[in-house]
Design an enzyme around this catalytic site. Structure first.
Site, PDB file in Angstrom:
ATOM      1  N   HIS A 303      27.444  19.479  78.265  1.00 31.80           N
ATOM      2  CA  HIS A 303      28.115  18.879  76.999  1.00 31.80           C
ATOM      3  C   HIS A 303      27.265  19.839  75.727  1.00 31.80           C
ATOM      4  O   HIS A 303      26.129  19.691  75.632  1.00 31.80           O
ATOM      5  CB  HIS A 303      27.582  17.438  76.955  1.00 31.80           C
ATOM      6  CG  HIS A 303      27.931  16.488  75.960  1.00 31.80           C
ATOM      7  ND1 HIS A 303      29.109  15.767  75.904  1.00 31.80           N
ATOM      8  CD2 HIS A 303      27.633  16.389  74.767  1.00 31.80           C
ATOM      9  CE1 HIS A 303      29.207  15.202  74.808  1.00 31.80           C
ATOM     10  NE2 HIS A 303      28.098  15.531  73.728  1.00 31.80           N
ATOM     11  N   HIS A 346      18.694  11.625  73.776  1.00 28.58           N
ATOM     12  CA  HIS A 346      18.079  12.584  73.039  1.00 28.58           C
ATOM     13  C   HIS A 346      17.186  12.023  71.815  1.00 28.58           C
ATOM     14  O   HIS A 346      17.311  11.066  71.439  1.00 28.58           O
ATOM     15  CB  HIS A 346      18.908  13.899  72.566  1.00 28.58           C
ATOM     16  CG  HIS A 346      19.764  13.307  71.328  1.00 28.58           C
ATOM     17  ND1 HIS A 346      19.777  14.406  70.275  1.00 28.58           N
ATOM     18  CD2 HIS A 346      20.465  12.460  71.124  1.00 28.58           C
ATOM     19  CE1 HIS A 346      20.532  13.902  69.479  1.00 28.58           C
ATOM     20  NE2 HIS A 346      21.034  12.616  69.943  1.00 28.58           N
ATOM     21  N   GLU A 352      20.804  10.524  61.944  1.00 28.49           N
ATOM     22  CA  GLU A 352      22.154  10.475  62.256  1.00 28.49           C
ATOM     23  C   GLU A 352      22.718   8.983  61.727  1.00 28.49           C
ATOM     24  O   GLU A 352      22.170   7.981  62.407  1.00 28.49           O
ATOM     25  CB  GLU A 352      22.540  10.395  63.691  1.00 28.49           C
ATOM     26  CG  GLU A 352      21.954  11.906  64.207  1.00 28.49           C
ATOM     27  CD  GLU A 352      21.994  11.961  65.843  1.00 28.49           C
ATOM     28  OE1 GLU A 352      22.808  11.171  66.323  1.00 28.49           O
ATOM     29  OE2 GLU A 352      21.278  12.747  66.589  1.00 28.49           O
ATOM     30  N   TYR A 361      34.555   4.733  70.702  1.00 30.62           N
ATOM     31  CA  TYR A 361      33.540   5.903  70.812  1.00 30.62           C
ATOM     32  C   TYR A 361      33.149   6.073  72.408  1.00 30.62           C
ATOM     33  O   TYR A 361      32.629   4.975  72.908  1.00 30.62           O
ATOM     34  CB  TYR A 361      32.498   5.896  69.990  1.00 30.62           C
ATOM     35  CG  TYR A 361      31.568   6.843  69.995  1.00 30.62           C
ATOM     36  CD1 TYR A 361      31.870   8.083  69.651  1.00 30.62           C
ATOM     37  CD2 TYR A 361      30.098   6.776  70.158  1.00 30.62           C
ATOM     38  CE1 TYR A 361      31.112   9.368  69.818  1.00 30.62           C
ATOM     39  CE2 TYR A 361      29.270   7.797  70.389  1.00 30.62           C
ATOM     40  CZ  TYR A 361      29.648   8.948  70.000  1.00 30.62           C
ATOM     41  OH  TYR A 361      28.659  10.065  70.061  1.00 30.62           O
ATOM     42  N   HIS A 376      20.771   6.349  63.668  1.00 27.97           N
ATOM     43  CA  HIS A 376      19.658   6.677  64.768  1.00 27.97           C
ATOM     44  C   HIS A 376      18.938   7.573  63.975  1.00 27.97           C
ATOM     45  O   HIS A 376      19.124   8.961  63.758  1.00 27.97           O
ATOM     46  CB  HIS A 376      20.487   7.354  66.038  1.00 27.97           C
ATOM     47  CG  HIS A 376      21.166   6.435  66.680  1.00 27.97           C
ATOM     48  ND1 HIS A 376      22.441   6.217  66.605  1.00 27.97           N
ATOM     49  CD2 HIS A 376      20.933   5.326  67.480  1.00 27.97           C
ATOM     50  CE1 HIS A 376      23.014   5.506  67.340  1.00 27.97           C
ATOM     51  NE2 HIS A 376      21.868   4.882  67.982  1.00 27.97           N
ATOM     52  N   HIS A 382      17.954   7.794  71.404  1.00 28.79           N
ATOM     53  CA  HIS A 382      19.355   7.185  71.632  1.00 28.79           C
ATOM     54  C   HIS A 382      20.147   7.892  72.810  1.00 28.79           C
ATOM     55  O   HIS A 382      19.707   8.930  72.991  1.00 28.79           O
ATOM     56  CB  HIS A 382      20.107   6.962  70.178  1.00 28.79           C
ATOM     57  CG  HIS A 382      20.104   8.533  69.632  1.00 28.79           C
ATOM     58  ND1 HIS A 382      18.985   9.149  69.183  1.00 28.79           N
ATOM     59  CD2 HIS A 382      21.286   9.305  69.462  1.00 28.79           C
ATOM     60  CE1 HIS A 382      19.515  10.136  68.426  1.00 28.79           C
ATOM     61  NE2 HIS A 382      20.972  10.252  68.585  1.00 28.79           N
TER      62      HIS A 382
HETATM   63 FE   LIG Z   1      22.226  11.977  68.458  1.00 32.58          FE
END
Ligand SMILES: [Fe+2]
Length: 448
Positions: A303, A346, A352, A361, A376, A382
Protein backbone atom coordinates in the site's frame (compact mmCIF):
# COMPACT_ATOMS: atom_id res chain seq x y z
CA UNK A 1 -29.87 51.19 -11.21
CA UNK A 2 -28.26 47.80 -11.09
CA UNK A 3 -26.42 46.71 -14.20
CA UNK A 4 -24.69 43.38 -14.32
CA UNK A 5 -22.74 42.71 -17.44
CA UNK A 6 -22.05 39.14 -18.41
CA UNK A 7 -18.84 38.03 -20.09
CA UNK A 8 -18.65 39.04 -23.71
CA UNK A 9 -19.63 36.26 -26.08
CA UNK A 10 -16.24 36.31 -27.71
CA UNK A 11 -14.38 35.63 -24.49
CA UNK A 12 -16.39 32.58 -23.47
CA UNK A 13 -14.42 29.39 -23.87
CA UNK A 14 -15.96 25.95 -23.97
CA UNK A 15 -14.06 23.74 -21.55
CA UNK A 16 -15.36 20.24 -20.93
CA UNK A 17 -18.91 21.47 -21.58
CA UNK A 18 -18.42 24.27 -19.11
CA UNK A 19 -18.67 27.64 -20.81
CA UNK A 20 -17.14 30.61 -19.12
CA UNK A 21 -13.84 29.05 -18.11
CA UNK A 22 -10.31 28.86 -19.45
CA UNK A 23 -8.28 25.68 -19.02
CA UNK A 24 -4.85 25.17 -17.51
CA UNK A 25 -2.98 25.61 -14.25
CA UNK A 26 -1.02 28.81 -13.63
CA UNK A 27 -1.17 29.85 -17.26
CA UNK A 28 -0.66 33.41 -18.41
CA UNK A 29 -4.41 33.80 -18.89
CA UNK A 30 -6.08 36.81 -20.43
CA UNK A 31 -9.75 37.67 -20.63
CA UNK A 32 -11.88 40.70 -21.40
CA UNK A 33 -15.62 41.20 -20.94
CA UNK A 34 -15.64 44.14 -23.37
CA UNK A 35 -13.75 44.04 -26.67
CA UNK A 36 -10.50 45.93 -26.53
CA UNK A 37 -10.54 46.38 -22.76
CA UNK A 38 -7.19 44.62 -22.45
CA UNK A 39 -4.19 46.71 -23.46
CA UNK A 40 -2.17 45.06 -26.21
CA UNK A 41 1.53 44.50 -25.69
CA UNK A 42 1.76 46.52 -22.48
CA UNK A 43 0.40 46.54 -18.95
CA UNK A 44 0.05 50.18 -18.05
CA UNK A 45 -0.85 52.45 -20.98
CA UNK A 46 -1.15 56.17 -20.45
CA UNK A 47 -4.92 55.85 -20.80
CA UNK A 48 -6.78 52.53 -20.55
CA UNK A 49 -9.71 51.72 -22.81
CA UNK A 50 -13.22 52.56 -21.57
CA UNK A 51 -11.77 54.82 -18.87
CA UNK A 52 -10.57 51.86 -16.86
CA UNK A 53 -7.86 51.93 -14.21
CA UNK A 54 -4.94 49.49 -14.35
CA UNK A 55 -3.99 47.70 -11.13
CA UNK A 56 -1.50 44.94 -10.43
CA UNK A 57 -2.31 42.25 -7.88
CA UNK A 58 0.90 40.56 -6.71
CA UNK A 59 0.57 37.14 -5.13
CA UNK A 60 4.33 36.66 -4.96
CA UNK A 61 7.18 39.08 -4.27
CA UNK A 62 8.23 40.94 -7.40
CA UNK A 63 11.53 39.11 -7.36
CA UNK A 64 10.25 35.57 -6.77
CA UNK A 65 11.77 33.02 -9.14
CA UNK A 66 9.90 32.86 -12.40
CA UNK A 67 8.37 29.45 -11.61
CA UNK A 68 6.88 30.81 -8.38
CA UNK A 69 6.13 34.36 -9.52
CA UNK A 70 2.43 35.13 -9.52
CA UNK A 71 0.70 38.36 -10.44
CA UNK A 72 -2.18 39.61 -12.50
CA UNK A 73 -3.10 42.92 -14.10
CA UNK A 74 -6.67 44.06 -13.54
CA UNK A 75 -8.44 46.69 -15.65
CA UNK A 76 -11.24 48.00 -13.52
CA UNK A 77 -13.85 50.71 -13.18
CA UNK A 78 -12.26 51.95 -9.97
CA UNK A 79 -8.95 50.94 -8.41
CA UNK A 80 -9.14 49.11 -5.09
CA UNK A 81 -8.11 52.24 -3.19
CA UNK A 82 -11.45 53.70 -4.26
CA UNK A 83 -13.26 50.62 -2.92
CA UNK A 84 -12.16 51.55 0.54
CA UNK A 85 -13.50 53.16 3.66
CA UNK A 86 -13.01 53.57 7.35
CA UNK A 87 -12.81 50.02 8.61
CA UNK A 88 -14.24 48.95 11.93
CA UNK A 89 -14.15 45.55 13.54
CA UNK A 90 -16.78 43.18 12.24
CA UNK A 91 -18.40 40.39 14.20
CA UNK A 92 -15.66 37.78 14.18
CA UNK A 93 -17.99 34.85 14.75
CA UNK A 94 -16.07 31.62 15.04
CA UNK A 95 -13.31 32.39 12.54
CA UNK A 96 -9.93 31.97 14.21
CA UNK A 97 -6.40 32.54 12.95
CA UNK A 98 -3.13 30.90 13.97
CA UNK A 99 -1.55 31.12 16.43
CA UNK A 100 -4.64 30.32 18.48
CA UNK A 101 -4.23 28.39 21.70
CA UNK A 102 -7.74 28.32 23.12
CA UNK A 103 -7.65 24.78 24.42
CA UNK A 104 -5.22 22.31 25.88
CA UNK A 105 -6.57 18.91 24.96
CA UNK A 106 -4.97 15.59 25.82
CA UNK A 107 -3.43 13.97 22.73
CA UNK A 108 -6.00 11.77 21.03
CA UNK A 109 -7.37 11.09 17.58
CA UNK A 110 -10.56 13.09 17.13
CA UNK A 111 -13.59 12.75 14.91
CA UNK A 112 -16.76 14.73 14.43
CA UNK A 113 -20.15 14.09 12.85
CA UNK A 114 -21.35 16.65 10.28
CA UNK A 115 -22.37 20.00 11.69
CA UNK A 116 -25.98 21.05 11.14
CA UNK A 117 -27.28 24.08 9.31
CA UNK A 118 -28.11 27.16 11.39
CA UNK A 119 -31.73 28.26 11.68
CA UNK A 120 -30.91 31.94 11.26
CA UNK A 121 -29.80 33.29 7.86
CA UNK A 122 -26.04 32.86 7.69
CA UNK A 123 -23.72 33.88 4.87
CA UNK A 124 -20.65 31.98 3.71
CA UNK A 125 -18.41 34.36 5.66
CA UNK A 126 -20.56 34.33 8.77
CA UNK A 127 -20.69 30.54 8.60
CA UNK A 128 -16.92 30.06 8.76
CA UNK A 129 -16.28 27.95 11.87
CA UNK A 130 -12.64 27.23 12.57
CA UNK A 131 -11.86 23.68 13.62
CA UNK A 132 -8.06 23.80 13.75
CA UNK A 133 -5.24 26.29 13.34
CA UNK A 134 -1.59 25.55 12.65
CA UNK A 135 1.56 27.60 12.33
CA UNK A 136 1.45 31.39 12.31
CA UNK A 137 -0.46 33.49 9.79
CA UNK A 138 1.81 36.49 10.34
CA UNK A 139 4.83 34.35 9.47
CA UNK A 140 2.98 33.21 6.33
CA UNK A 141 3.31 29.60 7.42
CA UNK A 142 0.61 27.16 8.38
CA UNK A 143 -3.10 26.76 7.82
CA UNK A 144 -6.50 26.92 9.41
CA UNK A 145 -9.23 24.42 8.70
CA UNK A 146 -12.81 25.62 8.75
CA UNK A 147 -16.20 24.14 8.10
CA UNK A 148 -19.10 26.23 6.88
CA UNK A 149 -22.85 25.65 6.87
CA UNK A 150 -24.39 28.65 5.15
CA UNK A 151 -28.04 29.47 4.52
CA UNK A 152 -28.06 32.80 2.68
CA UNK A 153 -26.31 34.31 -0.32
CA UNK A 154 -24.05 37.32 0.11
CA UNK A 155 -25.90 40.29 -1.40
CA UNK A 156 -24.01 43.58 -1.66
CA UNK A 157 -21.42 42.02 0.63
CA UNK A 158 -17.90 41.29 -0.47
CA UNK A 159 -14.87 39.78 1.16
CA UNK A 160 -11.18 39.31 0.72
CA UNK A 161 -8.66 37.54 2.86
CA UNK A 162 -5.25 39.10 3.36
CA UNK A 163 -4.14 36.25 5.63
CA UNK A 164 -4.20 33.41 3.13
CA UNK A 165 -5.76 31.76 0.13
CA UNK A 166 -8.95 29.74 0.52
CA UNK A 167 -9.26 26.20 -0.79
CA UNK A 168 -12.98 25.48 -0.64
CA UNK A 169 -14.35 21.93 -0.65
CA UNK A 170 -18.15 21.95 -1.12
CA UNK A 171 -19.82 18.91 0.43
CA UNK A 172 -23.57 19.61 0.51
CA UNK A 173 -24.85 22.24 -1.92
CA UNK A 174 -22.98 24.23 -4.52
CA UNK A 175 -21.40 27.66 -4.37
CA UNK A 176 -21.53 30.41 -6.95
CA UNK A 177 -18.42 32.45 -6.27
CA UNK A 178 -18.60 35.88 -7.90
CA UNK A 179 -14.99 37.06 -7.93
CA UNK A 180 -13.08 39.98 -9.36
CA UNK A 181 -11.85 37.63 -12.07
CA UNK A 182 -15.19 36.10 -13.01
CA UNK A 183 -17.72 33.60 -11.76
CA UNK A 184 -16.90 30.12 -10.47
CA UNK A 185 -19.66 27.62 -9.84
CA UNK A 186 -18.44 24.80 -7.62
CA UNK A 187 -20.49 21.73 -6.79
CA UNK A 188 -19.75 18.92 -4.34
CA UNK A 189 -16.97 16.85 -5.91
CA UNK A 190 -15.28 20.01 -7.13
CA UNK A 191 -12.94 22.36 -5.27
CA UNK A 192 -12.40 26.09 -5.72
CA UNK A 193 -9.35 28.14 -4.80
CA UNK A 194 -9.57 31.89 -4.12
CA UNK A 195 -6.10 33.44 -3.96
CA UNK A 196 -5.09 35.76 -1.15
CA UNK A 197 -6.39 39.29 -1.78
CA UNK A 198 -9.05 38.40 -4.35
CA UNK A 199 -12.46 39.93 -3.59
CA UNK A 200 -15.54 37.81 -3.95
CA UNK A 201 -18.99 37.08 -2.67
CA UNK A 202 -20.64 33.66 -2.37
CA UNK A 203 -24.12 32.89 -3.58
CA UNK A 204 -25.93 29.68 -2.65
CA UNK A 205 -27.75 28.32 -5.74
CA UNK A 206 -29.22 25.49 -3.65
CA UNK A 207 -30.34 27.78 -0.85
CA UNK A 208 -27.81 26.32 1.55
CA UNK A 209 -24.28 25.01 1.36
CA UNK A 210 -21.95 23.09 3.62
CA UNK A 211 -18.31 22.23 3.15
CA UNK A 212 -14.74 22.55 4.28
CA UNK A 213 -12.12 25.26 3.80
CA UNK A 214 -8.35 25.15 4.05
CA UNK A 215 -7.05 28.66 4.69
CA UNK A 216 -3.47 28.48 3.52
CA UNK A 217 -1.15 31.06 5.05
CA UNK A 218 1.88 29.70 3.22
CA UNK A 219 3.04 29.49 -0.37
CA UNK A 220 0.25 29.34 -2.92
CA UNK A 221 -1.06 25.93 -3.85
CA UNK A 222 0.61 24.48 -6.88
CA UNK A 223 0.76 21.13 -8.60
CA UNK A 224 3.11 18.58 -7.02
CA UNK A 225 6.11 17.26 -8.90
CA UNK A 226 5.42 13.93 -10.60
CA UNK A 227 8.97 12.55 -10.49
CA UNK A 228 9.28 9.19 -12.25
CA UNK A 229 5.53 9.15 -12.98
CA UNK A 230 6.33 11.41 -15.91
CA UNK A 231 4.31 14.02 -17.71
CA UNK A 232 0.80 12.71 -17.12
CA UNK A 233 -1.66 11.50 -14.47
CA UNK A 234 -2.57 12.75 -11.01
CA UNK A 235 -4.15 16.19 -11.42
CA UNK A 236 -3.61 17.20 -15.03
CA UNK A 237 -3.22 20.94 -15.65
CA UNK A 238 -5.84 21.06 -18.40
CA UNK A 239 -8.57 20.09 -15.95
CA UNK A 240 -8.19 23.26 -13.88
CA UNK A 241 -10.68 25.94 -14.84
CA UNK A 242 -10.24 29.68 -14.38
CA UNK A 243 -13.21 31.97 -15.07
CA UNK A 244 -13.39 34.46 -17.90
CA UNK A 245 -13.77 38.12 -16.99
CA UNK A 246 -17.18 39.25 -15.72
CA UNK A 247 -17.89 42.48 -13.92
CA UNK A 248 -20.53 44.30 -11.93
CA UNK A 249 -21.10 47.97 -12.74
CA UNK A 250 -23.32 48.55 -9.76
CA UNK A 251 -23.68 51.71 -7.74
CA UNK A 252 -25.34 51.45 -4.37
CA UNK A 253 -24.61 50.61 -0.76
CA UNK A 254 -22.28 47.68 -0.26
CA UNK A 255 -20.05 46.34 2.46
CA UNK A 256 -16.52 45.05 2.17
CA UNK A 257 -15.19 42.60 4.74
CA UNK A 258 -11.46 42.07 5.02
CA UNK A 259 -9.67 39.54 7.17
CA UNK A 260 -6.31 41.04 7.98
CA UNK A 261 -4.00 40.01 10.80
CA UNK A 262 -6.53 37.52 12.09
CA UNK A 263 -9.24 40.15 12.58
CA UNK A 264 -12.35 40.56 10.47
CA UNK A 265 -12.89 44.18 9.45
CA UNK A 266 -15.73 45.86 7.62
CA UNK A 267 -16.24 49.11 5.73
CA UNK A 268 -19.17 50.55 3.82
CA UNK A 269 -18.78 51.14 0.10
CA UNK A 270 -20.94 52.95 -2.41
CA UNK A 271 -20.52 50.41 -5.20
CA UNK A 272 -19.61 46.85 -6.02
CA UNK A 273 -15.85 46.21 -5.98
CA UNK A 274 -16.24 43.37 -8.49
CA UNK A 275 -15.63 45.82 -11.32
CA UNK A 276 -12.77 44.20 -13.23
CA UNK A 277 -13.67 44.41 -16.92
CA UNK A 278 -10.53 42.69 -18.19
CA UNK A 279 -7.52 41.00 -16.69
CA UNK A 280 -4.43 39.03 -17.57
CA UNK A 281 -1.89 37.10 -15.58
CA UNK A 282 -1.27 33.88 -13.68
CA UNK A 283 -2.73 34.86 -10.29
CA UNK A 284 -6.43 34.03 -10.44
CA UNK A 285 -9.07 31.84 -8.84
CA UNK A 286 -9.74 28.40 -10.24
CA UNK A 287 -11.75 25.25 -9.75
CA UNK A 288 -11.09 21.56 -10.28
CA UNK A 289 -13.28 18.48 -10.41
CA UNK A 290 -11.73 15.85 -8.13
CA UNK A 291 -13.22 13.12 -10.32
CA UNK A 292 -10.77 14.19 -13.03
CA UNK A 293 -7.86 13.05 -10.80
CA UNK A 294 -6.01 10.18 -12.47
CA UNK A 295 -4.73 8.00 -9.63
CA UNK A 296 -1.46 6.08 -9.74
CA UNK A 297 -0.82 3.32 -7.24
CA UNK A 298 0.76 -0.04 -6.42
CA UNK A 299 0.25 -2.59 -9.18
CA UNK A 300 1.56 -5.75 -7.54
CA UNK A 301 1.88 -5.55 -3.74
CA UNK A 302 1.87 -3.20 -0.76
CA UNK A 303 0.00 0.00 0.00
CA UNK A 304 1.72 3.18 -1.12
CA UNK A 305 1.96 6.38 0.88
CA UNK A 306 -1.08 8.66 0.48
CA UNK A 307 1.13 11.31 -1.10
CA UNK A 308 0.40 9.56 -4.42
CA UNK A 309 -3.02 11.21 -4.22
CA UNK A 310 -1.75 14.78 -3.79
CA UNK A 311 -3.86 17.15 -5.86
CA UNK A 312 -2.22 20.41 -4.81
CA UNK A 313 0.68 21.27 -2.56
CA UNK A 314 1.75 24.40 -0.74
CA UNK A 315 5.51 23.97 -0.49
CA UNK A 316 7.64 25.25 2.37
CA UNK A 317 11.28 26.28 2.36
CA UNK A 318 12.23 22.68 3.21
CA UNK A 319 12.17 20.40 0.16
CA UNK A 320 9.51 17.70 0.36
CA UNK A 321 8.02 19.16 3.53
CA UNK A 322 4.73 20.75 2.59
CA UNK A 323 3.20 23.66 4.39
CA UNK A 324 0.07 21.77 3.42
CA UNK A 325 -0.85 19.10 0.92
CA UNK A 326 -4.37 18.68 -0.37
CA UNK A 327 -4.92 14.99 -1.00
CA UNK A 328 -8.02 13.24 -2.38
CA UNK A 329 -9.04 9.58 -2.30
CA UNK A 330 -11.02 8.99 -5.49
CA UNK A 331 -12.46 5.91 -7.14
CA UNK A 332 -9.69 3.41 -7.86
CA UNK A 333 -8.90 -0.26 -8.28
CA UNK A 334 -7.23 -2.22 -5.51
CA UNK A 335 -5.18 -5.03 -7.06
CA UNK A 336 -2.25 -5.72 -4.73
CA UNK A 337 -1.50 -9.37 -4.03
CA UNK A 338 -0.77 -10.68 -0.52
CA UNK A 339 -1.31 -7.19 0.82
CA UNK A 340 -3.23 -5.57 3.62
CA UNK A 341 -4.96 -3.14 1.34
CA UNK A 342 -6.36 -0.38 3.59
CA UNK A 343 -4.02 2.27 4.97
CA UNK A 344 -1.55 0.79 7.42
CA UNK A 345 -1.21 1.70 11.08
CA UNK A 346 1.15 4.58 11.43
CA UNK A 347 2.37 7.69 13.24
CA UNK A 348 3.26 10.76 11.25
CA UNK A 349 5.24 13.94 11.78
CA UNK A 350 2.69 15.64 9.54
CA UNK A 351 -0.78 16.27 10.98
CA UNK A 352 -3.82 15.06 9.07
CA UNK A 353 -7.28 16.59 8.84
CA UNK A 354 -9.68 14.41 6.87
CA UNK A 355 -13.13 15.03 5.47
CA UNK A 356 -15.58 12.96 3.47
CA UNK A 357 -17.46 14.55 0.59
CA UNK A 358 -19.53 11.50 -0.31
CA UNK A 359 -19.52 7.72 0.00
CA UNK A 360 -17.69 5.52 2.49
CA UNK A 361 -14.00 5.65 3.36
CA UNK A 362 -12.35 2.22 3.26
CA UNK A 363 -10.35 2.46 6.50
CA UNK A 364 -13.38 3.52 8.56
CA UNK A 365 -16.54 1.69 7.49
CA UNK A 366 -18.55 3.20 10.34
CA UNK A 367 -18.75 6.55 12.04
CA UNK A 368 -17.00 8.62 9.39
CA UNK A 369 -19.88 9.95 7.35
CA UNK A 370 -20.12 12.55 4.55
CA UNK A 371 -19.77 15.99 6.04
CA UNK A 372 -17.91 14.61 9.04
CA UNK A 373 -14.22 15.16 9.71
CA UNK A 374 -11.36 13.75 11.70
CA UNK A 375 -8.04 14.94 13.04
CA UNK A 376 -4.98 12.74 13.43
CA UNK A 377 -2.46 15.12 14.84
CA UNK A 378 1.32 15.17 14.81
CA UNK A 379 2.78 11.87 16.03
CA UNK A 380 -0.56 10.45 17.15
CA UNK A 381 -1.20 6.82 16.19
CA UNK A 382 -3.98 5.91 13.82
CA UNK A 383 -5.08 3.27 11.36
CA UNK A 384 -7.97 1.02 10.39
CA UNK A 385 -10.61 0.24 12.97
CA UNK A 386 -11.28 -3.36 14.00
CA UNK A 387 -13.97 -3.90 11.36
CA UNK A 388 -11.70 -2.68 8.58
CA UNK A 389 -8.76 -4.69 9.91
CA UNK A 390 -10.68 -7.95 10.18
CA UNK A 391 -12.32 -7.54 6.80
CA UNK A 392 -9.10 -6.65 5.02
CA UNK A 393 -7.13 -9.44 6.74
CA UNK A 394 -9.60 -12.05 5.55
CA UNK A 395 -10.60 -10.57 2.20
CA UNK A 396 -10.38 -12.40 -1.08
CA UNK A 397 -7.71 -10.37 -2.84
CA UNK A 398 -9.32 -10.34 -6.25
CA UNK A 399 -9.16 -6.98 -8.03
CA UNK A 400 -11.65 -4.77 -6.26
CA UNK A 401 -12.89 -1.35 -7.19
CA UNK A 402 -13.38 1.27 -4.52
CA UNK A 403 -16.14 3.34 -6.06
CA UNK A 404 -18.60 6.02 -5.13
CA UNK A 405 -16.48 7.66 -2.45
CA UNK A 406 -14.47 10.87 -2.20
CA UNK A 407 -12.51 11.56 0.95
CA UNK A 408 -9.79 14.17 1.23
CA UNK A 409 -7.03 15.27 3.56
CA UNK A 410 -5.32 18.51 4.51
CA UNK A 411 -1.88 17.34 5.63
CA UNK A 412 0.38 19.95 7.15
CA UNK A 413 3.88 19.96 8.60
CA UNK A 414 2.52 21.83 11.63
CA UNK A 415 0.64 20.43 14.61
CA UNK A 416 -3.01 21.47 14.44
CA UNK A 417 -4.58 23.13 17.46
CA UNK A 418 -8.27 22.48 17.97
CA UNK A 419 -10.39 25.55 18.66
CA UNK A 420 -12.57 25.65 21.75
CA UNK A 421 -15.58 25.74 19.43
CA UNK A 422 -14.54 22.45 17.81
CA UNK A 423 -13.68 20.89 21.15
CA UNK A 424 -17.15 21.72 22.47
CA UNK A 425 -19.16 20.76 19.41
CA UNK A 426 -21.84 18.21 20.27
CA UNK A 427 -20.84 16.49 17.03
CA UNK A 428 -17.47 15.52 18.53
CA UNK A 429 -17.51 11.75 18.97
CA UNK A 430 -16.46 11.21 22.59
CA UNK A 431 -15.27 7.63 22.23
CA UNK A 432 -13.54 7.81 18.85
CA UNK A 433 -10.10 7.76 20.44
CA UNK A 434 -10.84 4.36 21.90
CA UNK A 435 -11.17 2.49 18.61
CA UNK A 436 -7.70 1.04 18.96
CA UNK A 437 -8.66 -0.72 22.17
CA UNK A 438 -10.92 -3.04 20.23
CA UNK A 439 -7.98 -4.45 18.31
CA UNK A 440 -7.22 -7.60 20.27
CA UNK A 441 -3.96 -9.43 20.81
CA UNK A 442 -3.46 -12.12 18.19
CA UNK A 443 0.18 -12.93 18.90
CA UNK A 444 1.03 -16.62 19.19
CA UNK A 445 4.77 -17.43 19.42
CA UNK A 446 4.03 -21.08 18.62
CA UNK A 447 2.54 -20.32 15.25
CA UNK A 448 4.40 -18.35 12.57
FE1 LIG B 1 -2.36 9.00 8.41
Amino acid sequence: MNVVVRPAEASSVESGNQPGYMTGFGNGFESEALPGALPVGRNSPQRCAYGLYAEQLSGAPFTAPRARNERSWLYRIRPTVAHWGRFSRAAQGLWRTAPCAETELPPAPMRWDPVGFPESPTSFIEAMHTITTAGDAAAMAGIAVHVYAATRSMQDEYFYNADGELLIVPQDGGLRLCTEFGVIEALPGEIAVIPRGVKFRAELPDGRARGYVCENYGGAFTLPERGPIGANCLANPRDFLTPVAAYEDREGPARLFVKWGGTLWQADLAQSPLDVVAWHGNYAPYKYDLRRFSPVGPLLFDHADPSIFTVLTSPSETPGTANVDFVCFPDRWMVSENTFRPPWYHMNIMSEFMGLIYGQYDAKPRGFVPGGFSLHNTMLPHGPDVDAFEAASQADLAPHKLAGSMAFMFETRFPQRVTSHAAELPELQPDYGDYGHRLVKKFNPAQA
